[in-house]
Design a protein around this motif. Structure first.
Motif, PDB file in Angstrom:
ATOM      1  N   ALA A 165       5.793   2.331  -0.142  1.00 12.02           N
ATOM      2  CA  ALA A 165       6.054   1.822   1.271  1.00 12.02           C
ATOM      3  C   ALA A 165       5.484   0.269   1.182  1.00 12.02           C
ATOM      4  CB  ALA A 165       5.040   2.477   2.243  1.00 12.02           C
ATOM      5  N   LYS A 166       5.798  -0.305   2.239  1.00 12.41           N
ATOM      6  CA  LYS A 166       5.677  -1.810   2.303  1.00 12.41           C
ATOM      7  C   LYS A 166       4.151  -2.336   1.884  1.00 12.41           C
ATOM      8  CE  LYS A 166       9.371  -2.742   5.442  1.00 12.41           C
ATOM      9  NZ  LYS A 166       9.944  -3.376   6.707  1.00 12.41           N
ATOM     10  N   ALA A 167       2.966  -1.666   2.279  1.00 13.61           N
ATOM     11  CA  ALA A 167       1.836  -2.206   2.073  1.00 13.61           C
ATOM     12  C   ALA A 167       1.668  -2.169   0.869  1.00 13.61           C
ATOM     13  CB  ALA A 167       0.957  -1.334   2.908  1.00 13.61           C
ATOM     14  N   GLU A 168       1.831  -0.846  -0.042  1.00 12.41           N
ATOM     15  CA  GLU A 168       1.691  -0.845  -1.457  1.00 12.41           C
ATOM     16  C   GLU A 168       2.588  -1.764  -2.152  1.00 12.41           C
ATOM     17  OE1 GLU A 168       1.700   2.252  -5.231  1.00 12.41           O
ATOM     18  OE2 GLU A 168       2.389   3.133  -3.227  1.00 12.41           O
ATOM     19  N   ALA A 169       3.731  -2.163  -1.764  1.00 15.73           N
ATOM     20  CA  ALA A 169       4.530  -2.994  -2.495  1.00 15.73           C
ATOM     21  C   ALA A 169       3.930  -4.365  -2.535  1.00 15.73           C
ATOM     22  CB  ALA A 169       6.009  -3.213  -1.737  1.00 15.73           C
ATOM     23  N   LEU A 170       3.520  -4.755  -1.195  1.00 14.79           N
ATOM     24  CA  LEU A 170       2.971  -6.182  -1.030  1.00 14.79           C
ATOM     25  C   LEU A 170       1.631  -6.224  -2.017  1.00 14.79           C
ATOM     26  CD1 LEU A 170       3.208  -6.632   2.616  1.00 14.79           C
ATOM     27  CD2 LEU A 170       4.387  -8.154   0.839  1.00 14.79           C
ATOM     28  N   GLY A 171       0.857  -5.151  -2.265  1.00  6.72           N
ATOM     29  CA  GLY A 171      -0.306  -4.999  -3.032  1.00  6.72           C
ATOM     30  C   GLY A 171      -0.012  -5.430  -4.455  1.00  6.72           C
TER      31      GLY A 171
END
Length: 224
Positions: free
Chosen positions: A188-194
């Motif tokens: 998901a987006k949060a993990e991708a940004l991390g």
């Protein structure tokens, strides 16, 4: 000379189904962005694939995209910090201009598009891959987001967009599975940004779990 010795920047490949939020996430990351969708073939190219049982061009097949030109642009950015890229009009299915992309001294950039996963192995072999990600979410949410965007931008006729949208919604889980099999980490987006932040800090790419062996890695025949 080996690409491993000459590359000064690395790339995060950002894949995912059409409408999954790749462009908005890439913008949020605050890094230079290479739009891989600009490497689509033009609408009069005789090699363009068709949707099975239809006269529609299958813009969701990797055969509708120039992977060689995309990889060349990625490698040139990694080696020199700049490259010339096409400007593609989805509405007219044509390249309407070119522009210079300059990432300066930045050590990391994002290359985003629905076929990004198709060049994971090539970028890894060239020694320029920092990470490879596949955005995933609810197919119904992706359907709505994609349709609103495509209608707002006048990408194709309403009838074409509805046919394509319905087909992609039903195929979305298979699209994610295929991109995972090609080496992109589904998240998901949060993990991708991390993970992008970790790559920018110089962290080594985490291993991606082995994908379902039944997932095909052939060119998709399912967006932009």
């Amino acid at each position: 000379m080996s690409p491993h010795r000459t590359a000064s920047a690395r790339v995060v490949l950002l894949a995912g189904p059409s409408g999954s939020g790749k462009s908005s996430l890439a913008a949020r990351a605050g890094l230079p962005v290479l739009r891989l969708d600009d490497f689509y073939k033009e609408g009069d190219d005789p090699t363009l694939p068709l949707v099975a049982g239809s006269s529609d061009i299958d813009w969701d097949s990797a055969l509708s995209w120039d992977a060689d030109a995309a990889v060349a642009a990625i490698l040139e950015l990694c080696r020199t910090g700049r490259t010339t890229v096409p400007v593609y009009s989805i509405a007219t299915s044509s390249r309407v201009d070119t522009e210079e992309l300059d990432i300066g001294r930045t050590q990391l950039f994002i290359a985003e598009g629905i076929f990004a996963a198709d060049v994971v192995s090539r970028c890894e072999e060239l020694g320029v891959l920092a990470d490879a990600l596949c955005l995933r979410g609810r197919p119904s949410t992706t359907f709505r987001r994609r349709l609103v965007r495509d209608l707002r931008e006048g990408r194709k006729s309403v009838a074409f967009l509805l046919r394509r949208g319905w087909r992609l919604m039903r195929a979305e889980r298979g699209i994610v599975c295929r991109q995972t099999a090609l080496g992109a980490h589904p998240c998901a987006k949060a993990e991708a940004l991390g993970r992008i932040a970790n790559a920018a800090a110089g962290s080594t790419r985490p291993r991606t779990a082995t994908a379902d062996p039944s997932a095909s890695v052939r060119p998709a025949n399912t967006g932009r």
